[in-house]
Design an enzyme around this catalytic site. Sequence first.
Site: not given
Lengths: 613, 528
Positions: A269, A332-333, A335-338, A374, A378
Amino acid sequence: MEHIRTPKVEQVKLLDRFSNKSVTGTLHLTATHLIFVESNSTSILHHHIASVEKLSLKTNGCPLLIQCRNFRLVHFVIPRERDCHDIYSSLLRLLRPVSYDELYAFSYNPKQNDQQREEGWQLIDLAAEFERMGVPCDQWQLTDVNREYKVCKTYPRDLYVPIMASKPIIVGSSKFRSKGRFPVLTYFYQEKKAAVCRCSQPLSGFSARCLEDEHMLQAISKANHNSRYIYVMDTRPKLNALANRAAGKGYENEDNYSNIRFQFVGIENIHVMRGSLQKLLEVVGTRSLSMTDYLVGLENSGWLRHIKAIMDAAIFLAKTVTVEGASVLVHCSDGWDRTAQVCALGSLLMDPYYRTIKGFMVLIEKDWISFGHKFADRCDQLDPDPKEVSPIFTQFLECVWQLTEQFPQAFEFSEWFLIQIHEHVHSCQFGNFLGNSQRQREDLQLKERTYSLWAHLLSEKQNYLNPVYSPSFAESHPVLEPSTQAYHFKFWRNMYHQYDRSMHPRQSILKHVLTLKDSNRELEGTVQALKTKLQKFSVSTSPLNRKEVQQEEDEEVFGEEAMEDAPAITGGERTVEGSSATENGYGELMGSFGSKNEPGAVTLEFGVARMTC
Amino acid sequence: MEFAELIKTPRVDGVVLHRPFMPTVEGTLCLTGHHLILSSRQDNTEELWLLHANIDSIEKRFVGSLGTIIVKCKDLRVIQLDIPGMEECLNIASSIEALSTLDSVSLMYPFFYRPLFEVIEDGWQLFVPEEAFKDLESMVLFYPWNETTLFGLPKEDEEDNIALWSAESAFTVDEAVMMRAAQPLTGTNGRRCKEDEKLINATLCAGKRGYIIDTRTIAVAQQAKTRGGGFEQEANYPQWRRIHKAIERSNVLQDSLIKLVEACNDQSHSMDRWLSKLEASNWQSKVKEILTTACLAAQCIDREGASVLVHGTEGTDSTLQVTSLAQIILDPACRTIRGFEVLIEREWLQAGHPFQQRCAQSAYSNGKPRSEAPVFLLFLDCVWQILRQFPCSFQFNENLLIMFFEHAYASQFGTFLGNCVAERVKLQLSQKTVSLWSWVNRPQELERFLNPLYEPNNLVIWPSVAPQSLLLWEGVFLRWNRSTKCLDEACQEMVHIIEYNKELQNKVNSLRRQLAQLETEDSPLQTP
């Protein structure tokens, strides 16, 4: 301006990070930049500054340590403590803008008119991009369900879903997904009609289910006749997904969804990634670093392990889609990073278009900007929550760089393009990356008030070209199949030591070949011009002469004097820099003999590597 | 012929050859006195010719009556031969083992090899010491020495192994020299040697200074005293300063190479495992140590204008790495192909690096190492690092370095046989074998080794020795483990761009000339 207490300090020393060298100059503080002027000037955008630290007073002055988000580290020594304190406290205020209006993008003016600015924003058109992929089609359609950002605030307005997914299904599914991020299309592999979809985790908890969500997945599955199965890639480690169940979130229960193949991928994460980069930077920032400490530090930071995990996931995605022809849902959690990393990198592996300069911009615009990575949080743009900061996008750029190392002819751009994008993700000079979602960007009226980075980058495209790029490589290798052997993953020196000039090769092959390629273009023009001139001459003179000319042309004379009238290829620019012995610190020469000083000619041109190599 | 006794089975049909990144080949395996040959008897497939001397070790495996021999080569390649029939397989294996470990030098392939090319320039006559040290003559005039003191020194060093290299005046303000030697034999009771002191002090004029770079740590040098060795006492060499650097002794290197190659061949894809194995091999640390010491020596000469004397224990391993690398940094001549050959001839072959001993086994040796050590390979690795950092400053490319590595370990040429000049004279290599230089310097071969980016420069090139700047030499260590197709094609494209540029320039010039000619011819016509 009211924050600047001391606009100018003289006799400031700038120390080199890895050697004992220093230069003395004048430090200027402006509303947007910190500028150090000696024989050549160094300027640092306030937005690039991650932290400022005032160290304890020394005999020669007060040290000020500035750490930047583009991995530059600057160490000033300011003679008077009061000046140092003024600069310090001004910077503290300046690098923490409290409202978007304070960001550089809103005051930056590249002297373009409104029309030019608008054209800049129109360069990337995502509707056209989906059309290029072959969407809408008989199985996929554009839905207006999110036109008013009512279903999902962090998604774009225009979304593509399976024909079979009716509005109630969409709305129902969105209620069962974190932040309402229901499954939507992000890439369509036309050849096999296989889709890459993305979403956030389901709110399944320990036993909850949602029929609409199940129908949604079925609709995606049915839209692809090539495969009975739809793959669901949960890009998190299994443990993290399990832990989420306790909070009423979690992952898909295979029993409830028909014909799905569920798979965890194990990318860590944002917090782990942040810590990893921090460790990496600590290691490579050490002075007189030993090889052992370097390699152990590289391993312990876990950075390359994470990079490889992302790459492995993207390769899995690309293989499933292109070889098996199956559709894949990635989440992912939130859905905007991984998810963004894996979808974007997977698409890049599958589609040569994304390996061109324009295509890469489109890819970032689609999977990162429009789907709500984001960036503001980030990348620490505005009065940030330190727990939200994470180098997710940097990792994506690095994965692309790792690919360019394995496939040097596959990409239209060189690593300097990636580094320049990274620079501007943090610079807040252009509007593209401001804010956290499309909706927020519209509220900020970015297209009216700021300029687009893409237009700027395209205007200096020649700086970012890869001279050995071969479009025919794309034809022979439409899908890239990188090796995942560990030794293929390397430390990206030009990114993390961009400003530490002493670490880089003193002669750049890239720059050399680029110059030659430019020169080739120029010479081709000259040849044409000369031929036309000759032809004119030949017409006006006797046929006898013409024959002679033809003959001589075929001969191709190789002569000593040939070099003399040739246009200068190198433009006198590419000199072998007299690399410095003392800068490298090979060893102390036992003081007593007193070393000679380095000749003054070797100066530290900060950032010179960035643009010119 | 005694080879016949060692070859139990000269020929087996139906053998299958597996090589990484290449299609399998089925064919006939033949053993000759010096080669293992696999031929498919089809026109389009390549034959495998492997020198027995290139074989480092073999492994046998059996599944039913199908035997498999894994052949591990000194150039780090690993190939697999599937041999039908257990007896044939065992015979082949034991024959290879015997043929690849011949004790007598005179049975080696170079003594049997007859070149298929015409020797135009005899490599054995190419580098005579007088020529290599021609810079020195001015020094001899300059200093109260004569040549006999240079080569036959009345010195109580372990070997009278002192040589001079004069820094070119182009980059030294003062005349500075670099010398190498073995350790002085001071012993525990601090013996002195007047002649040695006189000799070393004589290199420096009054008021001049010099550095003695001892490639061992002070502790190791102290220990050497108990075995009769030691280091120079500064009181006895008043114009000299001693600097200790920690380059490990050659016997540790072999282990390092074995571990590195093991790490590179590891098929697990785990990042942590790779990095920790790479670190544990210690190879990259050694690259850094040696480069740092060489840079220090070069720095003394170029920046301080001081003379330098380099030595370790015997002066035939780490000493040579340091002196030869320092010359590459300082002297642009060493960065040309000819100059690099001269450097290898002078600093390695004539300086008495024991090639035969050091290169007897490579990374796959199972036995207890005797005096094997990849000292020369490590030097080549360091050169590659500098080449990577200054890609336009060398006339040659990576292929030349790889070729030297291969030939140092197994070759059809006699150049790297023997351990010192005396042994080579005794073996009559120059009469009985062909020199590597005779082959390399043919224009057809040289082409492969030319660096298209080369643009001569007279500058000193200071490499970065930061760990981030030093890379794993993939061209050698991952050579057989990865497909280089994409990299090779990119390289070709680069060469194409460079050549096209030359072509265009020539065209422009020729067109300009034609135009100029027409204009002059034309002018009388136009003026009636």
